[in-house]
Design an enzyme around this catalytic site. Structure first.
Site, PDB file in Angstrom:
ATOM      1  N   ASP A 130      64.153  65.226 -53.792  1.00 54.69           N
ATOM      2  CA  ASP A 130      65.213  65.972 -53.671  1.00 54.69           C
ATOM      3  C   ASP A 130      66.170  65.084 -52.615  1.00 54.69           C
ATOM      4  O   ASP A 130      65.924  64.603 -51.736  1.00 54.69           O
ATOM      5  CB  ASP A 130      64.836  67.239 -52.646  1.00 54.69           C
ATOM      6  CG  ASP A 130      66.160  68.080 -52.399  1.00 54.69           C
ATOM      7  OD1 ASP A 130      67.155  67.507 -52.412  1.00 54.69           O
ATOM      8  OD2 ASP A 130      65.945  69.185 -52.301  1.00 54.69           O
ATOM      9  N   HIS A 131      67.269  64.825 -53.350  1.00 50.36           N
ATOM     10  CA  HIS A 131      68.196  63.533 -52.744  1.00 50.36           C
ATOM     11  C   HIS A 131      68.961  64.240 -51.444  1.00 50.36           C
ATOM     12  O   HIS A 131      69.505  63.488 -50.618  1.00 50.36           O
ATOM     13  CB  HIS A 131      69.288  63.493 -53.600  1.00 50.36           C
ATOM     14  CG  HIS A 131      69.720  61.702 -53.347  1.00 50.36           C
ATOM     15  ND1 HIS A 131      69.597  61.242 -52.090  1.00 50.36           N
ATOM     16  CD2 HIS A 131      70.276  60.982 -54.374  1.00 50.36           C
ATOM     17  CE1 HIS A 131      70.311  59.979 -52.324  1.00 50.36           C
ATOM     18  NE2 HIS A 131      70.379  59.927 -53.591  1.00 50.36           N
ATOM     19  N   ARG A 132      68.891  65.498 -51.097  1.00 50.33           N
ATOM     20  CA  ARG A 132      69.136  66.118 -49.731  1.00 50.33           C
ATOM     21  C   ARG A 132      68.232  65.603 -48.376  1.00 50.33           C
ATOM     22  O   ARG A 132      68.778  65.362 -47.478  1.00 50.33           O
ATOM     23  CB  ARG A 132      69.270  67.413 -49.783  1.00 50.33           C
ATOM     24  CG  ARG A 132      70.319  68.266 -50.757  1.00 50.33           C
ATOM     25  CD  ARG A 132      70.289  69.507 -50.838  1.00 50.33           C
ATOM     26  NE  ARG A 132      68.823  70.139 -51.374  1.00 50.33           N
ATOM     27  CZ  ARG A 132      68.543  71.204 -51.610  1.00 50.33           C
ATOM     28  NH1 ARG A 132      69.402  72.106 -51.302  1.00 50.33           N
ATOM     29  NH2 ARG A 132      67.301  71.529 -52.105  1.00 50.33           N
TER      30      ARG A 132
END
Ligand code: CAO
Length: 429
Positions: A401-403
């Site tokens: 998850d790039h967040r």
């Protein structure tokens, strides 16, 4: 009230039946909700509801009587469901993880007798999400099963309001539904094609299994809402595989087969310890770092995909993990996993190694932040600086998850995983 895991005083948030209704075996009677999940409780018997022993807002515990049914022969049976409950498709249920229940595919979809009054029809996490955004849930139209309000509905409502739409328009905004439902209008997508396939040849229509329906809704949410990236890498498992084969020979009589997946679980625990953001979950603007190491593994079953969880994998040896995996995989295939056996994962591994393939892009099992996909190992020529050597290489696909995670951290995680799988003594360091 059956054993639904580690819950006490769970609230009844929906009642699907009333006195006089005819109830089928395993038809949902009520939905209960804890602070972690909501789940439907199926009836342990078929018959006509003579008396309901619970009402909206009550709290229930294991063993409580829910209803009294009158059988067709006139006999009276308590309907405290003995079968394991079917978790509702909430944000709290595993995502890739299709919750399995005994004969899950055989559980008929219930028909609520009317719109539930009181609480809006949404899971605790969706309510929390709505509270954080200041969205009045009673104004949001639910697109989930039985009109359940999903996180995507809350987002769609918010987007409509922010775009200056009136409340009515906001309500009309449809959340992304299963593709065949033709949803996705708020994303500006064209409608899902409706084709009369019989024009082209004979066809047969088959309902999706309950597991597929539940996992489909979760997968869609996770695919849409998570900015996910997948990094591919290879691990040299030549020595590890030789060790695994030798261990299995030594332990032939024990009946426990050591699998590559057990080593992967242990290796992932080491990587999660080194890179703790992979063992976290997003909570609004904060990250919850978990100090426990529960690893889910995707298991293919005739009814669909489920994700049983090896709890406290950091405290277990390879033999114990292999044995537990064997037991959980069998329970999964037999449709006998309990919700407790499928909850609490920090990280999931999806192994197609026994089947084949090179790489794939697994979908994150929210609220986890990463998932490891593994394919079949093959002998590859690997350059050792002087010559090509035949080495057994395991393809790894890490979706993150790039967040929460950056590309560099993901590359490091894969490299470290490869180092451990290449020389398992590193786990001891
Ligand atoms: N490379 C090469 N061979 C592998 C391997 C790998 N990465 N992983 C397993 N194998 C071999 C095993 O050694 C075994 O060989 P033998 O029978 O000769 O010993 C064979 O493949 C079968 O293994 P398995 O699949 O029974 O065992 P497992 O521990 O690898 O997996 C389980 C168990 C439950 C994960 C698996 O049965 C399963 O369901 N996999 C599918 C998961 C899935 O569908 N993921 C996709 C999710 S996205 O839709």
């Amino acid at each position: 009230m059956p054993d639904i895991g580690d819950f006490k005083d769970v609230a009844v948030i929906e009642v699907f039946v009333k006195p006089g209704d005819t109830v089928k075996l395993e038809q949902s009677l009520i939905t209960v909700e804890s602070d972690k999940a909501s789940m439907e409780i199926p009836s342990s018997a078929a018959g006509v509801v003579r008396e309901l022993k619970v009402k909206l807002g009550d709290t229930v515990n294991i063993g409580d009587l829910l209803a009294i049914l009158e059988g067709t022969g006139g006999a009276v049976a308590p309907a405290a469901a003995a079968a394991a409950p079917v978790p509702a498709a909430t944000a709290a249920t595993p995502a890739v993880a299709a919750p399995a229940a005994p004969s899950a595919a055989a559980v008929p979809a219930h028909n609520p007798t009317g719109a539930p009054v009181g609480l809006p029809h949404a899971s605790p996490s969706v309510r929390k999400f709505a509270r954080e955004l200041g969205v009045p849930l009673n104004e949001v139209k639910g697109s989930g099963p039985k009109g359940r309000i999903t996180e995507a509905d809350v987002l769609a409502f918010t987007r409509s309001v922010m775009a200056g739409a009136t409340q009515t328009q906001a309500q009309a905004a449809k959340a992304p539904a299963a593709p065949a439902g033709g949803g996705g209008s708020e994303l500006g997508l064209i409608p899902w094609p409706k084709v009369d396939f019989t024009k082209f040849g004979p066809v047969e229509r088959k309902e999706l299994s309950r597991i597929k329906k539940i996992s489909g809704a979760n997968l869609l949410r996770n695919a849409i809402m998570i900015p996910a990236v997948t990094n591919h890498d290879d691990a040299d498992i030549t020595d590890l595989e030789a060790f695994r084969v030798a261990t299995n020979k030594e332990n032939e009589k024990s009946g426990v087969k050591v699998t590559m997946l057990a080593f992967l679980i242990k290796a992932c625990v080491a990587a999660l310890k080194k890179y703790p953001e992979f063992n976290s979950s997003l909570d609004g603007d904060a990250l919850i770092y978990k100090q426990y190491f529960h690893i889910g593994f995707a298991a293919d079953t005739p009814n669909g995909l489920v994700v049983p969880v090896i709890k406290d994998a950091d405290k277990k040896g390879i033999l114990q993990i292999s044995q537990e995996m064997g037991e959980l995989a069998k329970k999964a295939r037999d449709g006998k996993l309990t919700p407790a056996e499928m909850s609490g994962a920090c990280f999931t591994i999806s192994s197609l190694g026994g089947i084949g393939g090179r790489y794939f892009t697994p979908i994150i099992n929210a609220p986890e932040v990463a998932i490891l996909g593994v394919c079949k190992s093959t002998i590859e020529p690997v350059w050792d600086g002087k010559a090509f050597q035949p080495r057994l290489m395991l393809p790894l696909s890490l979706t993150w998850d790039h967040r929460v995670i950056d590309g560099a951290a993901a590359a490091r995680f894969n490299v470290y995983l490869g180092q451990i799988l290449g020389d398992f003594r590193r786990v001891l360091l």
